[in-house]
Design a protein around this motif. Sequence first.
Motif, mmCIF file in Angstrom:
data_model
loop_
_atom_site.group_PDB
_atom_site.id
_atom_site.type_symbol
_atom_site.label_atom_id
_atom_site.label_comp_id
_atom_site.label_asym_id
_atom_site.label_seq_id
_atom_site.Cartn_x
_atom_site.Cartn_y
_atom_site.Cartn_z
ATOM 1 N N ASP A 4 4.906 -2.269 -8.196
ATOM 2 C CA ASP A 4 5.272 -0.883 -8.701
ATOM 3 C C ASP A 4 4.448 -0.058 -8.100
ATOM 4 O O ASP A 4 4.860 1.054 -7.632
ATOM 5 C CB ASP A 4 5.330 -1.110 -10.187
ATOM 6 C CG ASP A 4 6.518 -1.203 -10.914
ATOM 7 O OD1 ASP A 4 7.415 -1.552 -10.087
ATOM 8 O OD2 ASP A 4 6.521 -1.615 -11.800
ATOM 9 N N GLU A 5 3.069 -0.244 -7.841
ATOM 10 C CA GLU A 5 2.019 0.457 -7.443
ATOM 11 C C GLU A 5 2.067 0.620 -5.620
ATOM 12 O O GLU A 5 1.445 1.570 -5.100
ATOM 13 C CB GLU A 5 0.717 0.062 -7.659
ATOM 14 C CG GLU A 5 0.350 0.223 -9.183
ATOM 15 C CD GLU A 5 0.753 -1.043 -9.869
ATOM 16 O OE1 GLU A 5 1.140 -2.145 -9.341
ATOM 17 O OE2 GLU A 5 0.982 -0.843 -11.189
ATOM 18 N N TYR A 6 2.361 -0.235 -4.914
ATOM 19 C CA TYR A 6 2.516 -0.407 -3.628
ATOM 20 C C TYR A 6 3.972 -0.876 -3.130
ATOM 21 O O TYR A 6 4.433 -1.820 -3.363
ATOM 22 C CB TYR A 6 1.589 -1.411 -2.936
ATOM 23 C CG TYR A 6 1.518 -1.364 -1.621
ATOM 24 C CD1 TYR A 6 0.931 -0.499 -0.844
ATOM 25 C CD2 TYR A 6 2.339 -2.509 -0.856
ATOM 26 C CE1 TYR A 6 0.948 -0.283 0.664
ATOM 27 C CE2 TYR A 6 2.213 -2.433 0.554
ATOM 28 C CZ TYR A 6 1.412 -1.374 1.327
ATOM 29 O OH TYR A 6 1.629 -1.504 2.526
ATOM 30 N N THR A 7 4.825 0.346 -2.446
ATOM 31 C CA THR A 7 6.226 -0.093 -2.082
ATOM 32 C C THR A 7 6.047 -0.298 -0.604
ATOM 33 O O THR A 7 7.305 -0.543 -0.279
ATOM 34 C CB THR A 7 6.901 1.243 -2.426
ATOM 35 O OG1 THR A 7 6.327 2.449 -1.919
ATOM 36 C CG2 THR A 7 7.046 1.319 -4.011
ATOM 37 N N GLY A 8 5.081 -0.575 -0.004
ATOM 38 C CA GLY A 8 5.012 -0.705 1.285
ATOM 39 C C GLY A 8 5.796 -2.277 1.703
ATOM 40 O O GLY A 8 5.768 -2.952 0.770
ATOM 41 N N THR A 9 5.960 -2.395 2.743
ATOM 42 C CA THR A 9 6.625 -3.734 3.238
ATOM 43 C C THR A 9 5.394 -4.426 3.852
ATOM 44 O O THR A 9 5.696 -5.747 4.199
ATOM 45 C CB THR A 9 7.783 -3.802 4.038
ATOM 46 O OG1 THR A 9 7.737 -3.123 5.281
ATOM 47 C CG2 THR A 9 9.066 -3.405 3.222
ATOM 48 N N GLU A 10 4.539 -3.849 4.616
ATOM 49 C CA GLU A 10 3.453 -4.331 5.207
ATOM 50 C C GLU A 10 2.160 -4.783 4.307
ATOM 51 O O GLU A 10 1.860 -4.095 3.650
ATOM 52 C CB GLU A 10 2.970 -3.677 6.542
ATOM 53 C CG GLU A 10 4.228 -3.302 7.707
ATOM 54 C CD GLU A 10 4.735 -4.578 7.997
ATOM 55 O OE1 GLU A 10 3.810 -5.482 8.437
ATOM 56 O OE2 GLU A 10 5.981 -4.758 8.364
ATOM 57 N N GLY A 11 1.468 -5.789 4.616
ATOM 58 C CA GLY A 11 0.400 -6.276 3.857
ATOM 59 C C GLY A 11 0.219 -7.634 3.722
ATOM 60 O O GLY A 11 1.028 -8.422 4.125
ATOM 61 N N VAL A 12 -0.833 -7.838 2.981
ATOM 62 C CA VAL A 12 -1.243 -9.273 2.585
ATOM 63 C C VAL A 12 -0.840 -9.211 0.847
ATOM 64 O O VAL A 12 -1.458 -8.708 0.053
ATOM 65 C CB VAL A 12 -2.538 -9.567 2.667
ATOM 66 C CG1 VAL A 12 -2.928 -10.873 2.222
ATOM 67 C CG2 VAL A 12 -3.100 -9.400 4.145
ATOM 68 N N PHE A 13 0.167 -10.001 0.630
ATOM 69 C CA PHE A 13 0.686 -9.794 -0.714
ATOM 70 C C PHE A 13 0.116 -10.855 -1.444
ATOM 71 O O PHE A 13 0.771 -12.203 -1.636
ATOM 72 C CB PHE A 13 2.252 -9.687 -0.694
ATOM 73 C CG PHE A 13 2.798 -8.400 -0.040
ATOM 74 C CD1 PHE A 13 2.567 -7.192 -1.096
ATOM 75 C CD2 PHE A 13 3.243 -8.438 1.223
ATOM 76 C CE1 PHE A 13 3.194 -6.154 -0.339
ATOM 77 C CE2 PHE A 13 3.601 -7.146 1.784
ATOM 78 C CZ PHE A 13 3.585 -5.987 1.009
#
Length: 352
Positions: free
Chosen positions: A23-32
Amino acid sequence: MFSLASILRPHILSLTPYSSARDEYTGTEGVFLDANENALGSTTSAGRYNRYPDPHQTAIKTQLAPIKGVTKEQIFLGNGSDEPIDLLIRATCRPGQDNIVILPPTYGMYEVSGNLNDVEVRKVPLTAEYQLNLPAVLSAIDTYTKVVWICSPNNPTGNLIDPADIRQVLAAAQSALVVVDEAYIDFAGPDYASWTTQLAQYPNLVVLQTFSKAWGLAALRLGMCFASVDIIRVLNLIKPPYNISAPTQALALDALDHVAEKKQMVADTLAERSRLAEGLRRLPTVQQVFPSDANFLLVRFDDANDIFNQLIDSQVIVRNRSAVTRCEGCLRISVGTPAENDRLLAVLESIA
Ligand code: PMP
């Protein structure tokens, strides 16, 4: 005046929805590293499914909204339309206190969900013509009635419910939701406008549709619910976060690019429905083939149970509705492929 807040169960609006991991981060790039998924991959060679799906199903809603003439915020997607059927009852009906009104013979899940939620299920049978008994419907609705279920085209009878009667119910039921279940709407022909066109007029109106019938995607389990922004907000508040799986979302998105194929399948189904109805009417064991605005026919036989069993013996499976009030002696027969319909007719001819 209809007020949604006053018909919801008292605790609903103060509920804190489950906050899903992203919910806090809606981007698709990153280390999840936030959702306890398996970062390494999936145990299937059919694709990668290790990440949770979009809980808001934004891509589908973006594509669906213009097709349906509503905004994204007026769409709720469920695990089949069976999910919003249950959620609408749970959002509004206080167990042991409130009631819903159903109009049998009709789709079975309204009653099942009512019973499951300990809600009184008031039954107002349709007339012999399978239309609303309007005075009886209006007098069944009281201040404890939270949902009135109208199925149009109706299952298992196949007919549309008179829109003038639905308007009367919508106007009268000022402390209830009126749900028009349009699961079979695509088979009703181009002259019939969906009740989604009336959402602005009626704040208590909810319309259900599904990907299970005309779209040919019953196995995906994807139902659509259209209503005011306020009603949809409540459904989103109480739904499980990941109610629509990633394969379902991906395949539904793909299906929305194939509207022409859907139209063709509906046209083919309608042509087969006419041919099947004519074939059935010629059989001596058939008393009546009811007119249909759906992808099935309700058919009255001289001896429905005997026909049903003989069809089963020939591995032709239909739905026996002969024990259902107002459907005595009737079988409900889905329109199949041309070959399947020929097979059904051939078996019925051999019985006659
Ligand atoms: N409404 C009606 C009238 C139906 O006949 C059905 C399924 N037969 C449903 C809803 C449920 O459909 P879904 O597959 O979307 O749960």
